[in-house]
Design an enzyme around this catalytic site. Structure first.
Site, PDB file in Angstrom:
ATOM      1  N   CYS A 164       0.805  -1.224   0.000  1.00  0.00           N
ATOM      2  CA  CYS A 164       0.000   0.000   0.000  1.00  0.00           C
ATOM      3  C   CYS A 164       0.839   1.276   0.000  1.00  0.00           C
ATOM      4  O   CYS A 164       0.289   2.382  -0.016  1.00  0.00           O
ATOM      5  CB  CYS A 164      -0.949  -0.008   1.194  1.00  0.00           C
ATOM      6  SG  CYS A 164      -2.024  -1.447   1.210  1.00  0.00           S
ATOM      7  N   HIS A 304      -2.075   8.285   6.336  1.00  0.00           N
ATOM      8  CA  HIS A 304      -2.390   7.003   5.709  1.00  0.00           C
ATOM      9  C   HIS A 304      -3.798   6.580   6.122  1.00  0.00           C
ATOM     10  O   HIS A 304      -4.568   6.095   5.296  1.00  0.00           O
ATOM     11  CB  HIS A 304      -1.351   5.960   6.115  1.00  0.00           C
ATOM     12  CG  HIS A 304      -1.459   4.662   5.402  1.00  0.00           C
ATOM     13  ND1 HIS A 304      -1.370   4.551   4.031  1.00  0.00           N
ATOM     14  CD2 HIS A 304      -1.645   3.387   5.862  1.00  0.00           C
ATOM     15  CE1 HIS A 304      -1.495   3.284   3.673  1.00  0.00           C
ATOM     16  NE2 HIS A 304      -1.668   2.556   4.770  1.00  0.00           N
ATOM     17  N   GLU A 315      -0.385   5.440  13.864  1.00  0.00           N
ATOM     18  CA  GLU A 315      -0.164   6.721  13.207  1.00  0.00           C
ATOM     19  C   GLU A 315      -0.480   7.883  14.132  1.00  0.00           C
ATOM     20  O   GLU A 315       0.168   8.930  14.068  1.00  0.00           O
ATOM     21  CB  GLU A 315      -0.998   6.802  11.925  1.00  0.00           C
ATOM     22  CG  GLU A 315      -0.582   7.927  11.007  1.00  0.00           C
ATOM     23  CD  GLU A 315      -1.175   7.837   9.613  1.00  0.00           C
ATOM     24  OE1 GLU A 315      -0.720   8.579   8.726  1.00  0.00           O
ATOM     25  OE2 GLU A 315      -2.106   7.020   9.403  1.00  0.00           O
ATOM     26  N   LYS A 333      -8.958   8.158   2.746  1.00  0.00           N
ATOM     27  CA  LYS A 333      -9.573   6.837   2.654  1.00  0.00           C
ATOM     28  C   LYS A 333     -10.986   6.806   3.234  1.00  0.00           C
ATOM     29  O   LYS A 333     -11.749   5.884   2.949  1.00  0.00           O
ATOM     30  CB  LYS A 333      -8.685   5.796   3.328  1.00  0.00           C
ATOM     31  CG  LYS A 333      -7.370   5.557   2.591  1.00  0.00           C
ATOM     32  CD  LYS A 333      -6.519   4.512   3.291  1.00  0.00           C
ATOM     33  CE  LYS A 333      -5.193   4.305   2.570  1.00  0.00           C
ATOM     34  NZ  LYS A 333      -4.292   5.471   2.680  1.00  0.00           N
ATOM     35  N   HIS A 338      -9.738   2.276   0.554  1.00  0.00           N
ATOM     36  CA  HIS A 338      -8.300   2.036   0.446  1.00  0.00           C
ATOM     37  C   HIS A 338      -8.004   1.496  -0.946  1.00  0.00           C
ATOM     38  O   HIS A 338      -8.342   0.359  -1.277  1.00  0.00           O
ATOM     39  CB  HIS A 338      -7.878   1.028   1.512  1.00  0.00           C
ATOM     40  CG  HIS A 338      -6.402   0.953   1.722  1.00  0.00           C
ATOM     41  ND1 HIS A 338      -5.476   1.448   0.807  1.00  0.00           N
ATOM     42  CD2 HIS A 338      -5.657   0.436   2.748  1.00  0.00           C
ATOM     43  CE1 HIS A 338      -4.263   1.237   1.253  1.00  0.00           C
ATOM     44  NE2 HIS A 338      -4.338   0.627   2.437  1.00  0.00           N
ATOM     45  N   PHE A 397       1.827  -3.343   3.907  1.00  0.00           N
ATOM     46  CA  PHE A 397       2.158  -4.687   4.374  1.00  0.00           C
ATOM     47  C   PHE A 397       3.613  -4.991   4.012  1.00  0.00           C
ATOM     48  O   PHE A 397       4.104  -4.584   2.953  1.00  0.00           O
ATOM     49  CB  PHE A 397       1.256  -5.730   3.724  1.00  0.00           C
ATOM     50  CG  PHE A 397      -0.124  -5.823   4.331  1.00  0.00           C
ATOM     51  CD1 PHE A 397      -0.520  -5.010   5.377  1.00  0.00           C
ATOM     52  CD2 PHE A 397      -1.037  -6.746   3.845  1.00  0.00           C
ATOM     53  CE1 PHE A 397      -1.780  -5.117   5.938  1.00  0.00           C
ATOM     54  CE2 PHE A 397      -2.306  -6.862   4.395  1.00  0.00           C
ATOM     55  CZ  PHE A 397      -2.682  -6.047   5.441  1.00  0.00           C
TER      56      PHE A 397
END
Length: 425
Positions: A164, A304, A315, A333, A338, A397
């Site tokens: 991502c 993010h 975060e 998002k 996403h 990931f």
């Protein structure tokens, strides 16, 4: 080696997103702060049957020509976005030196739907039923390859895969190609389209997706106390990058400056971030150092913000510890879902637009923060804010962390004009 001078400039944007299939509708949709998630026919019958697909565009018609049949959906979106970005920059493949033009497009997986279709063909009809186009259609580097062909770009053509964070990684790599003098123009971004039963079932099985099937539009809620997972989307974004001095010399006005990029790896777990956000912190610190900024100079953070329990907590810890002056925070998002490998590039484009318009889009579905989350989140409506310096966070990931530092362009240069016409063979 080429003179870097004022650094690297963003001179063009191209977008194909769930909130809008081009720049204006994307920006309007993002600023409306309303999620576009909906039920998807292709996911009917699954435990999670909703997502954020790209609507409002006929990709085959937008791509045109006789080669569209050989392209998977993610490649089509990448090509449309790339053409738009180059046109927005006022450039043309017919006039540039293709040997000095690079293409860097991050993709996470490739054409899963093409692979699944051909597995079924193999099972039902044997080897002869498998398409000879399977490999060139499904490979992750297909987007970079097709864009390079269409744009007559003979410089480096790369397809970074950092999950991502792939779209952001592409922009960081593009910046390096420019500052090293290897390229004069780089077309960079990300694309992803895996809204398929196989992928959605896999994400659902690992507990990553929101289960709010009775309210898809309310499911993606970054940083909210009651968040329960992300909503899967698709899309593409491409930015044209040039050395700022070169852009000004040809009469272009930069849309923003990409002044720094940082990357670091968690080396912690395949999917979960470390709670203290150590890898993300190192990426932020690297981006700040490369940009030459102090932390207190950051006005805004495009987070993010996946709407997952672990990511948003990490975060929040990161932002609160590094930025006690509480810069404004948004998380696209909530609106877009996403978009996986495309997310870093789409959110980079959103950050550029925030710098241009002096407007921070709100986070969708955020009614209350958890106890202990000390963030200045923009909610309910866009916030008018003069933003000089902004960071865009991307985490993936595998423990990949990429942070991009963008600065508003306020130097001398011609006024921005309407995009030129892009000539494509």
């Amino acid at each position: 080696m080429a003179r870097v001078g004022m650094g690297v400039a963003v001179t063009g944007l191209g977008l194909v997103t769930p909130a809008g299939a081009e720049e204006q509708t994307f920006w309007e949709g993002l600023c409306a702060g309303v999620s576009v998630a909906r039920g998807c026919d292709e996911l009917a019958g699954l435990p999670v049957d909703f997502g954020c697909p790209v609507d409002g565009i006929d990709l085959d018609r937008a791509v045109g020509g006789r080669t569209v049949w050989r392209m998977a959906r993610f490649v089509k979106m990448a090509l449309v976005a790339a053409r738009r970005a180059v046109a927005d920059a006022g450039l043309s493949p017919e006039r540039w030196d293709g040997d000095r033009v690079g293409v860097v497009l991050g993709v996470g997986v490739g054409a899963v739907s093409v692979l699944v279709d051909n597995v079924r063909r193999l099972d039902g009809g044997g080897p002869d039923a498998v398409s000879p186009l399977l490999v060139p259609m499904m490979m992750p580097n297909a987007a970079a390859g097709e864009v390079a062909i269409a744009l007559r770009a003979h410089g480096p053509s790369l397809a970074p895969a950092t999950a991502c964070a792939s779209g952001a990684t592409a922009l960081a790599v593009a910046r390096d190609l420019l500052t090293s003098g290897r390229c004069d123009v780089v077309v960079a971004g990300g694309a992803e389209s895996v809204l398929t039963p196989l992928v959605v079932s896999a994400f659902a099985g690992m507990g990553a997706l929101s289960l709010r099937g009775d309210d898809p539009a309310g499911a993606s809620r970054p940083f909210a106390a009651d968040r329960d997972g992300f909503v899967i989307g698709e899309g593409a974004a491409v930015l044209v990058l040039e050395r700022t001095d070169d852009a000004l010399a040809r009469g272009a006005r930069p849309r923003a400056l990409l002044t720094g990029a940082g990357a670091a790896t968690d080396a912690h777990h395949p999917t979960a971030p470390p709670p203290d956000g150590g890898g993300a912190r190192r990426a932020v610190e690297s981006a700040l150092a490369e940009a030459g900024w102090a932390a207190h100079e950051v006005d805004h953070i495009n987070a993010h913000g996946t709407s997952t329990v672990l990511n948003d907590a990490m975060e929040t810890t990161l932002i609160s510890s590094l930025f006690p002056h509480r810069p404004s925070v948004t998380a696209p998002k909530g609106v877009l879902g996403h978009t996986l490998a495309a997310a870093g590039a789409i959110e980079a484009a959103a950050t550029v637009l925030t710098l241009e318009h002096g407007l921070v889009p709100p986070i969708a579905n955020l009614d209350s923060l958890p106890d202990g989350f000390d963030l200045d989140c923009v909610v309910k409506e866009p916030r008018l804010q003069h933003v000089e310096r902004a960071l865009s966070h991307s985490f993936g990931f595998g423990g990949h962390n990429v942070v991009l530092a963008f600065q508003r362009f306020s130097g001398d240069g011609p006024p921005r004009t309407e995009p030129g016409v892009l000539a494509i063979a």
